[in-house]
Design a protein around this motif. Structure first.
Motif, PDB file in Angstrom:
ATOM      1  N   TYR A  25       0.752  -1.385   0.048  1.00  0.00           N
ATOM      2  CA  TYR A  25      -0.054  -0.081   0.178  1.00  0.00           C
ATOM      3  C   TYR A  25       0.826   1.243  -0.054  1.00  0.00           C
ATOM      4  O   TYR A  25       2.036   1.277   0.650  1.00  0.00           O
ATOM      5  N   ASN A  26       0.514   2.199  -1.033  1.00  0.00           N
ATOM      6  CA  ASN A  26       1.005   3.374  -0.837  1.00  0.00           C
ATOM      7  C   ASN A  26       2.369   3.500  -1.438  1.00  0.00           C
ATOM      8  O   ASN A  26       3.338   4.428  -1.149  1.00  0.00           O
ATOM      9  N   GLN A  27       2.856   2.173  -2.186  1.00  0.00           N
ATOM     10  CA  GLN A  27       4.257   2.146  -2.720  1.00  0.00           C
ATOM     11  C   GLN A  27       3.901   1.933  -4.226  1.00  0.00           C
ATOM     12  O   GLN A  27       3.025   1.634  -4.756  1.00  0.00           O
ATOM     13  N   THR A  28       5.186   2.102  -5.030  1.00  0.00           N
ATOM     14  CA  THR A  28       5.161   2.160  -6.357  1.00  0.00           C
ATOM     15  C   THR A  28       5.906   0.901  -6.787  1.00  0.00           C
ATOM     16  O   THR A  28       7.176   0.942  -6.171  1.00  0.00           O
ATOM     17  N   GLU A  29       5.467  -0.009  -7.563  1.00  0.00           N
ATOM     18  CA  GLU A  29       6.408  -1.181  -7.755  1.00  0.00           C
ATOM     19  C   GLU A  29       6.570  -1.459  -9.439  1.00  0.00           C
ATOM     20  O   GLU A  29       5.502  -1.153 -10.177  1.00  0.00           O
ATOM     21  N   PRO A  30       7.708  -1.571  -9.743  1.00  0.00           N
ATOM     22  CA  PRO A  30       7.963  -1.719 -11.327  1.00  0.00           C
ATOM     23  C   PRO A  30       7.217  -3.230 -11.659  1.00  0.00           C
ATOM     24  O   PRO A  30       7.032  -3.996 -11.123  1.00  0.00           O
ATOM     25  N   LEU A  31       6.774  -3.107 -12.949  1.00  0.00           N
ATOM     26  CA  LEU A  31       6.236  -4.193 -13.464  1.00  0.00           C
ATOM     27  C   LEU A  31       7.421  -4.761 -14.424  1.00  0.00           C
ATOM     28  O   LEU A  31       8.445  -4.371 -14.698  1.00  0.00           O
ATOM     29  N   ASP A  32       6.954  -6.110 -14.903  1.00  0.00           N
ATOM     30  CA  ASP A  32       8.042  -7.106 -15.576  1.00  0.00           C
ATOM     31  C   ASP A  32       8.252  -6.621 -17.066  1.00  0.00           C
ATOM     32  O   ASP A  32       8.185  -7.399 -17.871  1.00  0.00           O
ATOM     33  N   ALA A  33       8.500  -5.161 -17.241  1.00  0.00           N
ATOM     34  CA  ALA A  33       8.946  -5.044 -18.503  1.00  0.00           C
ATOM     35  C   ALA A  33       9.852  -3.503 -18.706  1.00  0.00           C
ATOM     36  O   ALA A  33       9.468  -2.935 -17.561  1.00  0.00           O
ATOM     37  N   GLN A  34      10.440  -3.308 -19.586  1.00  0.00           N
ATOM     38  CA  GLN A  34      11.236  -2.183 -19.696  1.00  0.00           C
ATOM     39  C   GLN A  34      11.354  -2.040 -21.277  1.00  0.00           C
ATOM     40  O   GLN A  34      11.698  -2.867 -21.742  1.00  0.00           O
ATOM     41  N   ILE A  35      10.951  -0.950 -21.753  1.00  0.00           N
ATOM     42  CA  ILE A  35      10.799  -0.849 -23.187  1.00  0.00           C
ATOM     43  C   ILE A  35      11.825   0.422 -23.430  1.00  0.00           C
ATOM     44  O   ILE A  35      11.967   1.419 -22.932  1.00  0.00           O
ATOM     45  N   VAL A  36      12.690  -0.204 -24.416  1.00  0.00           N
ATOM     46  CA  VAL A  36      13.971   0.723 -24.591  1.00  0.00           C
ATOM     47  C   VAL A  36      13.980   1.184 -26.485  1.00  0.00           C
ATOM     48  O   VAL A  36      14.102  -0.054 -27.122  1.00  0.00           O
ATOM     49  N   ASP A  37      14.087   2.314 -26.451  1.00  0.00           N
ATOM     50  CA  ASP A  37      14.195   2.725 -27.947  1.00  0.00           C
ATOM     51  C   ASP A  37      15.500   3.354 -28.285  1.00  0.00           C
ATOM     52  O   ASP A  37      15.694   4.721 -27.560  1.00  0.00           O
ATOM     53  N   ASN A  38      16.407   2.996 -28.849  1.00  0.00           N
ATOM     54  CA  ASN A  38      17.727   3.713 -29.243  1.00  0.00           C
ATOM     55  C   ASN A  38      17.787   4.474 -30.288  1.00  0.00           C
ATOM     56  O   ASN A  38      19.044   4.663 -30.735  1.00  0.00           O
ATOM     57  N   THR A  39      16.765   4.830 -30.894  1.00  0.00           N
ATOM     58  CA  THR A  39      16.592   5.835 -32.156  1.00  0.00           C
ATOM     59  C   THR A  39      16.891   7.167 -31.389  1.00  0.00           C
ATOM     60  O   THR A  39      16.391   7.774 -30.666  1.00  0.00           O
ATOM     61  N   ALA A  40      18.032   7.538 -32.234  1.00  0.00           N
ATOM     62  CA  ALA A  40      18.306   9.169 -32.015  1.00  0.00           C
ATOM     63  C   ALA A  40      17.284  10.034 -32.542  1.00  0.00           C
ATOM     64  O   ALA A  40      16.752   9.852 -33.634  1.00  0.00           O
ATOM     65  N   LYS A  41      16.793  11.236 -31.815  1.00  0.00           N
ATOM     66  CA  LYS A  41      15.612  11.905 -32.282  1.00  0.00           C
ATOM     67  C   LYS A  41      16.180  13.455 -32.104  1.00  0.00           C
ATOM     68  O   LYS A  41      16.838  13.959 -31.157  1.00  0.00           O
ATOM     69  N   SER A  42      15.858  14.337 -33.053  1.00  0.00           N
ATOM     70  CA  SER A  42      15.821  15.912 -32.851  1.00  0.00           C
ATOM     71  C   SER A  42      14.654  16.266 -32.802  1.00  0.00           C
ATOM     72  O   SER A  42      13.579  15.785 -33.405  1.00  0.00           O
ATOM     73  N   PHE A  43      14.702  17.630 -32.101  1.00  0.00           N
ATOM     74  CA  PHE A  43      13.226  18.269 -31.777  1.00  0.00           C
ATOM     75  C   PHE A  43      13.411  19.725 -31.762  1.00  0.00           C
ATOM     76  O   PHE A  43      14.713  20.021 -31.129  1.00  0.00           O
ATOM     77  N   ASN A  44      12.430  20.327 -32.101  1.00  0.00           N
ATOM     78  CA  ASN A  44      12.255  21.896 -31.884  1.00  0.00           C
ATOM     79  C   ASN A  44      11.089  22.473 -31.815  1.00  0.00           C
ATOM     80  O   ASN A  44      10.274  22.471 -32.788  1.00  0.00           O
TER      81      ASN A  44
END
Length: 541
Positions: A25-44
């Motif tokens: 209770y009142n705690q945050t737990e990670p789930l069994d997944a991690q999504i990684v995207d190694n694509t370089a992006k530019s933004f403006n």
């Protein structure tokens, strides 16, 4: 049964097909997944607050009170963090608090003729139409809704007597009209003014049904190629490439060949019969104190307590209502002047039965929408399991600023995190933890977005659950039965109540309350009254 010592009934079992689970209770737990995207992006994208949508003018009013609600469809032209809604509104008498809601949109079954494609800059005389001298304009429609009419900005030569004006919609090939006429009508010469240019309607019966994302041509010529240089029509043009979906064209040989003027556009309007939208599912609600609304009509800023994310061109309704009130204690929401639909691709609605049914208005409500432009860097979906808490997540982005500062956001199901920022010009790890809290479960969209002028090397998303629901019941975990195994205090002075009967008090952080392995305590309701606890349970489907 409960005994003298206040103990809850226990059961003895030998075999139980159950699943072990934990409620932190009142705690945050990670789930069994991690999504990684190694694509370089530019933004403006600008980091400044800006008006993202401005709809309507000020004419008649629509009264809001009781079961009378009013709404305006909006469609931001950018991916947006919406922070302020500014309706043109006035308080009358002493109404109750105003309710601001945002809804998704759905089709209503009601159709309306709206101005869909147009170019209205008409500062220059353009093509003289007579004999074999024809004028035209290409255009592209975004939908396959029928075209009942078009309008041309045109005049007759002063005191002239040309033949009637023929207006056609033709198929195009390589950006010019073909001989295939898809719709045609004739306008009497007497219906075209000879003293000044004006918008003249050409109505097609039946309406022409186009194909979406297809270029067509408006072609204008005199009936039977009549007239001469003294008995002619004059179109008007923009003097620039003002319309992106087509261009000005003309022919001097009766349409056998065409000249394309890529730097200019004729004045024209193309109308389509579109099915109007009405509110569907609520995605946001907020109470606005009546004291914050002025009795003087004007654009009044309603600041959202929780910013929301809207994608570019996503259509949602802004709906205003007041739970009670009457005709003397109400809000007036302003509409465009009658017949002046300044945003024809949008529409407004009203209801007199609290939202059971909606009626589209002819004009738009006057409202501005303000916020911040965002650029989407990384995105995906994650299927959250059913759990007694809020869906959330964390994000990690390696990014840097080219100039100034950049901001990185995590968005889950339209809920935005507080941004993290940097002005570093070398790669910097920026981390967001658990800001978006979403009540929905199942497949939820997650987005990592940014503004400012910068670069991102990679992005990571870690789905998490914040166990903030309290109390909990077996159905919150997707089980028909729960059995308590253990309670651990995460804080000193933790008090847990079981089935509204038994109190479990743990004086120190780390203290345990354990149930004998031979007995399991049925859980119908489990509540952390004080402190913070982790409860281990068994679930039976």
């Amino acid at each position: 049964m409960e005994g003298e010592l206040g103990m809850t009934e226990q059961i003895i079992y030998t075999e139980l097909e159950a699943i072990a689970l934990r409620w932190p209770y009142n705690q945050t737990e990670p789930l069994d997944a991690q999504i990684v995207d190694n694509t370089a992006k530019s933004f403006n994208a600008s980091t400044s607050l800006q008006t993202l949508e401005s709809v309507g003018g000020t004419g008649a009013v629509q009264q809001v009170y009781g079961s009378n609600k009013a709404g305006q469809l909006i469609q931001p032209s950018k991916n947006s963090r919406i922070t302020i809604i500014s309706p043109y509104i006035a308080k009358v008498g002493a109404p109750p608090d105003l309710t601001l809601e945002i809804y998704t949109a759905k089709l209503s079954g009601v159709r309306k003729t709206v101005k869909a494609e147009y170019q209205e800059n008409t500062g220059y005389f353009s093509t003289s139409i007579y004999g074999l001298n024809w004028a035209g304009q290409t255009f592209t429609v975004a939908t396959n809704d029928p075209i009942p009419k078009i309008s041309c900005y045109i005049r007759r030569e002063y005191l002239s007597n040309p033949s009637d004006l023929v207006v056609e919609i033709r198929e195009t090939s390589n950006g010019v009209p073909t001989s295939n006429i898809l719709a045609s009508t004739t306008i009497p010469a007497s219906s075209v003014p000879d003293n000044a240019h004006a918008w003249v309607d050409a109505t097609f019966s039946p309406a022409f049904t186009p194909t979406a994302n297809t270029m067509y041509a408006i072609v204008l010529h005199q009936l039977n190629n009549g007239g001469d240089s003294n008995n002619n029509y004059w179109t008007a043009r923009a003097g620039s490439d003002a319309y992106a979906g087509g261009t000005r064209i003309y022919s001097t040989d009766g349409g056998s060949s065409w000249t394309v003027v890529n730097t200019d556009d004729e004045g024209f309007r193309v109308y389509q019969d579109k099915e109007l939208l009405i509110p569907d599912k609520q995605i946001y609600t907020e109470n606005i104190p009546a004291s914050s609304i002025s009795s003087t009509a004007g654009l009044q800023n309603l600041t959202l307590s929780k910013d929301i994310f809207l994608r570019q061109n996503e259509q949602v309704f802004i709906v205003l209502s007041a739970k009670d009130g009457d005709a003397n204690n109400r809000y007036d929401l302003y509409l465009d002047p009658a017949g002046n639909d300044t945003n024809p691709s949008l529409n407004s609605v009203y209801t007199t039965d609290g939202g059971s049914s909606w009626t589209p208005n002819t004009e738009d409500h006057r409202v501005d929408v303000s916020g911040y432009e965002l650029v989407i860097l990384y995105q995906g979906t994650y299927n959250y399991p059913k759990a007694p808490g809020s869906a959330t997540g964390s994000a990690e982005v390696s990014a840097y600023a080219n100039t100034g500062s950049i901001n990185i956001y995590l968005i889950i199901d339209k809920s935005l995190s507080t941004p993290v920022s940097t002005s570093n010009t070398t790669p910097t790890i920026l981390t967001i933890n658990d800001d978006p809290l979403v009540d929905n479960y199942g497949s939820l969209e997650w987005i990592i977005a940014a503004n400012g002028d910068g670069q991102a090397d990679y992005g990571k998303f870690q789905p998490r659950i914040k166990y903030d629901k309290n109390p909990v019941y077996p159905r919150d975990f997707g089980f028909s039965e729960l059995y308590l195994l253990q309670v651990k205090a995460e804080q000193a002075g933790t008090l847990v109540r079981l089935n509204d009967k038994t109190s479990i008090y743990l004086a120190n952080a780390g203290d345990l309350y354990q149930v004998s392995e031979a007995f399991r305590t049925p859980v119908k309701k489990l509540q952390v009254v004080d402190g913070q606890a982790t409860c281990d349970l068994l679930g039976v489907e």
